[in-house]
Enzyme design. Structure first.
Site, PDB file in Angstrom:
ATOM      1  N   SER A   1       0.827  -1.210   0.000  1.00 24.46           N
ATOM      2  CA  SER A   1       0.000   0.000   0.000  1.00 24.46           C
ATOM      3  C   SER A   1       0.862   1.261   0.000  1.00 24.46           C
ATOM      4  O   SER A   1       0.339   2.371  -0.002  1.00 24.46           O
ATOM      5  CB  SER A   1      -0.933   0.005   1.218  1.00 24.46           C
ATOM      6  OG  SER A   1      -0.193  -0.208   2.416  1.00 24.46           O
TER       7      SER A   1
ATOM      8  N   LYS B   1      -8.266   3.128   1.779  1.00 22.59           N
ATOM      9  CA  LYS B   1      -7.510   4.376   1.696  1.00 22.59           C
ATOM     10  C   LYS B   1      -7.675   5.192   0.430  1.00 22.59           C
ATOM     11  O   LYS B   1      -7.885   6.407   0.475  1.00 22.59           O
ATOM     12  CB  LYS B   1      -6.021   4.094   1.908  1.00 22.59           C
ATOM     13  CG  LYS B   1      -5.739   3.786   3.347  1.00 22.59           C
ATOM     14  CD  LYS B   1      -4.332   3.344   3.576  1.00 22.59           C
ATOM     15  CE  LYS B   1      -4.286   2.592   4.869  1.00 22.59           C
ATOM     16  NZ  LYS B   1      -5.153   1.371   4.875  1.00 22.59           N
TER      17      LYS B   1
ATOM     18  N   GLU C   1     -19.392  21.379 -14.942  1.00 28.24           N
ATOM     19  CA  GLU C   1     -19.642  20.033 -15.494  1.00 28.24           C
ATOM     20  C   GLU C   1     -18.756  18.995 -14.810  1.00 28.24           C
ATOM     21  O   GLU C   1     -19.177  17.888 -14.489  1.00 28.24           O
ATOM     22  CB  GLU C   1     -19.375  20.015 -17.002  1.00 28.24           C
ATOM     23  CG  GLU C   1     -20.342  20.859 -17.799  1.00 28.24           C
ATOM     24  CD  GLU C   1     -19.856  21.041 -19.229  1.00 28.24           C
ATOM     25  OE1 GLU C   1     -20.069  20.136 -20.036  1.00 28.24           O
ATOM     26  OE2 GLU C   1     -19.241  22.091 -19.512  1.00 28.24           O
TER      27      GLU C   1
ATOM     28  N   THR D   1     -40.731  24.527 -10.771  1.00 35.46           N
ATOM     29  CA  THR D   1     -40.955  23.158 -10.301  1.00 35.46           C
ATOM     30  C   THR D   1     -41.112  22.349 -11.585  1.00 35.46           C
ATOM     31  O   THR D   1     -41.636  22.872 -12.585  1.00 35.46           O
ATOM     32  CB  THR D   1     -42.217  23.012  -9.416  1.00 35.46           C
ATOM     33  OG1 THR D   1     -43.354  23.334 -10.208  1.00 35.46           O
ATOM     34  CG2 THR D   1     -42.168  23.911  -8.188  1.00 35.46           C
ATOM     35  N   HIS D   2     -40.629  21.136 -11.593  1.00 35.85           N
ATOM     36  CA  HIS D   2     -40.627  20.298 -12.819  1.00 35.85           C
ATOM     37  C   HIS D   2     -39.862  20.978 -13.961  1.00 35.85           C
ATOM     38  O   HIS D   2     -40.132  20.732 -15.127  1.00 35.85           O
ATOM     39  CB  HIS D   2     -42.038  19.980 -13.297  1.00 35.85           C
ATOM     40  CG  HIS D   2     -42.940  19.463 -12.220  1.00 35.85           C
ATOM     41  ND1 HIS D   2     -43.150  18.118 -11.992  1.00 35.85           N
ATOM     42  CD2 HIS D   2     -43.688  20.119 -11.297  1.00 35.85           C
ATOM     43  CE1 HIS D   2     -43.993  17.972 -10.974  1.00 35.85           C
ATOM     44  NE2 HIS D   2     -44.325  19.168 -10.527  1.00 35.85           N
TER      45      HIS D   2
ATOM     46  N   TYR E   1      -8.963  -7.175  12.177  1.00 43.87           N
ATOM     47  CA  TYR E   1      -8.372  -6.674  10.936  1.00 43.87           C
ATOM     48  C   TYR E   1      -8.335  -7.759   9.865  1.00 43.87           C
ATOM     49  O   TYR E   1      -8.066  -8.932  10.143  1.00 43.87           O
ATOM     50  CB  TYR E   1      -6.941  -6.157  11.182  1.00 43.87           C
ATOM     51  CG  TYR E   1      -6.295  -5.650   9.902  1.00 43.87           C
ATOM     52  CD1 TYR E   1      -6.551  -4.368   9.440  1.00 43.87           C
ATOM     53  CD2 TYR E   1      -5.468  -6.477   9.142  1.00 43.87           C
ATOM     54  CE1 TYR E   1      -5.993  -3.904   8.252  1.00 43.87           C
ATOM     55  CE2 TYR E   1      -4.900  -6.029   7.947  1.00 43.87           C
ATOM     56  CZ  TYR E   1      -5.172  -4.745   7.514  1.00 43.87           C
ATOM     57  OH  TYR E   1      -4.627  -4.299   6.334  1.00 43.87           O
TER      58      TYR E   1
ATOM     59  N   GLN F   1      -7.257  -2.667   3.747  1.00 41.55           N
ATOM     60  CA  GLN F   1      -6.277  -1.783   3.110  1.00 41.55           C
ATOM     61  C   GLN F   1      -6.936  -0.993   1.960  1.00 41.55           C
ATOM     62  O   GLN F   1      -6.457   0.065   1.567  1.00 41.55           O
ATOM     63  CB  GLN F   1      -5.107  -2.621   2.583  1.00 41.55           C
ATOM     64  CG  GLN F   1      -4.000  -1.816   1.954  1.00 41.55           C
ATOM     65  CD  GLN F   1      -2.742  -2.656   1.764  1.00 41.55           C
ATOM     66  OE1 GLN F   1      -2.069  -2.981   2.721  1.00 41.55           O
ATOM     67  NE2 GLN F   1      -2.444  -3.006   0.535  1.00 41.55           N
TER      68      GLN F   1
ATOM     69  N   ASN G   1     -17.539  27.355 -22.439  1.00 47.12           N
ATOM     70  CA  ASN G   1     -18.131  26.185 -21.779  1.00 47.12           C
ATOM     71  C   ASN G   1     -17.968  26.209 -20.259  1.00 47.12           C
ATOM     72  O   ASN G   1     -16.883  26.520 -19.768  1.00 47.12           O
ATOM     73  CB  ASN G   1     -17.483  24.904 -22.320  1.00 47.12           C
ATOM     74  CG  ASN G   1     -17.760  24.705 -23.805  1.00 47.12           C
ATOM     75  OD1 ASN G   1     -18.825  25.071 -24.293  1.00 47.12           O
ATOM     76  ND2 ASN G   1     -16.794  24.155 -24.512  1.00 47.12           N
TER      77      ASN G   1
HETATM   78  N1  ARG Z   1      -1.101  -1.588   5.027  1.00 46.23           N
HETATM   79  C1  ARG Z   1      -2.067  -2.085   5.943  1.00 46.23           C
HETATM   80  C2  ARG Z   1      -3.394  -1.394   5.712  1.00 46.23           C
HETATM   81  O1  ARG Z   1      -3.374  -0.387   5.144  1.00 46.23           O
HETATM   82  C3  ARG Z   1      -1.640  -1.822   7.350  1.00 46.23           C
HETATM   83  C4  ARG Z   1      -2.152  -2.780   8.357  1.00 46.23           C
HETATM   84  C5  ARG Z   1      -1.548  -4.088   8.131  1.00 46.23           C
HETATM   85  N2  ARG Z   1      -1.837  -5.020   9.143  1.00 46.23           N
HETATM   86  C6  ARG Z   1      -1.646  -6.329   8.973  1.00 46.23           C
HETATM   87  N3  ARG Z   1      -1.922  -7.107   9.971  1.00 46.23           N
HETATM   88  N4  ARG Z   1      -1.247  -6.818   7.832  1.00 46.23           N
HETATM   89  O2  ARG Z   1      -4.423  -1.857   6.083  1.00 46.23           O
END
Ligand code: ARG
Length: 456
Positions: free
Chosen positions: A23, A325, A290, A155-156, A317, A322, A285
């Site tokens: 990541s 993000k 847009e 309206t409409h 977890y 991941q 434009n």
């Molecule tokens: N790069 C991971 C994420 O963004 C961090 C957490 C990783 N934890 C693990 N147990 N592999 O979620």
């Protein structure tokens, strides 16, 4: 490069597999938060006697140095090291030696990543709240200059009743106010610290979670370590509040696009927020409007994406998480950019009052006035509605508007019509008289603007 978790492995993944799982390509944007979280953690570990003060000093000095480097873009990141957490830890150990390895005592990447994201959103959401306020200010300034600018209300998308242009702009002010309140409310949940939850179960070390929470400026801690590392509700709330905000902006985009068309000609957007055509020399434009309308789609997409990622995930977890993000980063960028553009675009647009007013004079949007006129003289509103409907039909057949019909035409429909119907038909009077609370009457619009200003 040695994996920081490599002990129980004999083989290794191929480079392209590492790259797929990494990541670091996007979570490097969390470098600051990651380092701040680590500094708080090391400080607390020393205060609680888990590491020595001396070790903490060395770790913190090292982290500060890395923060400097990161801000100058001088830290090298490697996909081999997966993510920002392991990359920073690796650099720290390179810099200060084995003491760096003590930082991860009583911590997991699971509570670490959650902490980073809380810190990140905390900062971003408060910036977004300020940008909303800036945009609201530019709406209020335009509104104040256009209290008596008449426009057809729809309206409409059919002409309905004349309104004040300020009233229309202020409708967006209040929508944005709700968006702002939603972000403000979400802060309560963003402002909780997951740090110290460990991988999922807490830790045997005598840590102080309240201390790290306080150092990092959080208002409290998650009460359950499993929940702390599994929760992404605060990101979902951000994405959902942002989706609603973008939906509001998108509606204003649509109106801005319509209003600036040749057909409407209610406004002219500044050159700064429009573009020309590479083939048609006459074109101007409304690209930015847009584009914001279009970008609404990716924000909805991120919300749907994350809801789907989390659906059915067992606690705690999972690597799936991941995926939380990129949509979040993208939404932050989209929302901030859109708000900035809008503040400028609305602030600099030219309002074509004469065009707007001309259009309310050449339509039937004053028909309700006539019905109200009869109703005020005791005719049941339904009957009055029917009579005026017939008068409108007569106009359509004759190719004129209500104000063009002679008094006799009115009298023949109902003797209660008097000469003063022509005043009632005047759109300025029609707007001025709509003085029920929150209505478009000029004095009501002024009250509304005053309230808006105090709320800013
Ligand atoms: N790069 C991971 C994420 O963004 C961090 C957490 C990783 N934890 C693990 N147990 N592999 O979620």
């Amino acid at each position: 490069m040695k994996k920081l978790w490599g002990g129980r492995f004999t083989g290794s993944a191929e480079e392209w597999v590492d790259e797929f799982g990494a990541s670091i390509g996007f979570d490097q944007d969390l470098a600051d938060q990651d380092i701040d979280g680590s500094i708080a953690h090391a400080t607390m570990l020393a205060k609680c006697g888990v590491i020595t003060e001396n070790e903490a000093d060395v770790i913190i000095q090292g982290l500060k140095e890395l923060k400097q480097k990161a801000s100058k873009g001088e830290l090298e990141y490697s996909a081999k090291l997966e993510d920002i957490h392991l990359n920073i830890e690796h650099h720290l150990t390179e810099l200060i030696g084995p003491t760096g390895g003590k930082l991860h005592t009583a911590r997991s990447r699971n509570d670490q990543v959650a902490t980073d994201m809380h810190l990140y959103l905390k900062e971003q959401v408060s910036e977004i709240i300020e940008l909303i306020t800036e945009f609201q200010k530019s709406l209020v300034i335009q509104a104040e200059q256009n209290i008596e600018t008449l426009m057809p209300g729809y309206t409409h998308l059919q002409r309905a009743q004349p309104i004040s242009f300020a009233h229309h702009l202020m409708a967006y002010f209040w929508m944005l106010e709700r968006d702002k309140q939603r972000y403000i409310d979400s802060m309560k949940r963003i402002n909780l610290s997951p740090l110290g939850a460990g991988a999922l179960a807490g830790t045997t070390f005598p840590i102080d979670r309240h201390m790290t929470a306080e150092i990092l400026g959080f208002e409290g801690i998650y009460e359950n370590s499993l929940d702390a590392v599994s929760d992404r509700d605060f990101i979902l709330e951000f994405l959902s509040g942002s989706s609603m905000l973008m939906m509001h902006l998108s509606r204003l985009c649509e109106e801005t696009i319509l209003w600036s068309s040749q057909e409407f000609q209610f406004i002219e957007l500044s050159d700064a927020f429009t573009t020309g055509s590479s083939i048609m020399p006459q074109k101007k434009n409304p690209d930015m409007a847009e584009l914001i309308r279009g970008k609404t789609g990716r924000v909805y997409g991120s919300l749907m994406g994350l809801l789907t990622v989390l659906k059915g995930l067992p606690l705690a977890y999972n690597k799936d998480m991941q995926e939380d993000k990129e949509g979040m980063f993208d939404t932050v960028k989209t929302v901030k950019g859109s708000l900035k553009i809008f503040a400028g675009m609305i602030g600099t647009m030219k309002v074509k009052e004469e065009k707007m007013e001309k259009s309310v004079k050449n339509d039937f949007s004053n028909a309700t006035e006539l019905a109200d006129y009869l109703a005020a003289k005791g005719v049941p509103f339904r009957e009055a509605h029917e009579i005026v409907g017939k008068l409108v039909l007569e106009c359509i057949q004759k190719g004129c508007y209500l104000a063009d019909l002679p008094l006799e035409a009115y009298k023949s429909m109902n003797p209660l019509f008097e000469e003063n119907i022509y005043q009632a038909l005047n759109p300025y009077n029609a707007v001025e008289r709509r003085n029920s609370a929150g209505g478009t009457g000029f004095s009501q619009v002024k009250i509304q603007i005053e309230k808006a200003k105090t709320s800013l």
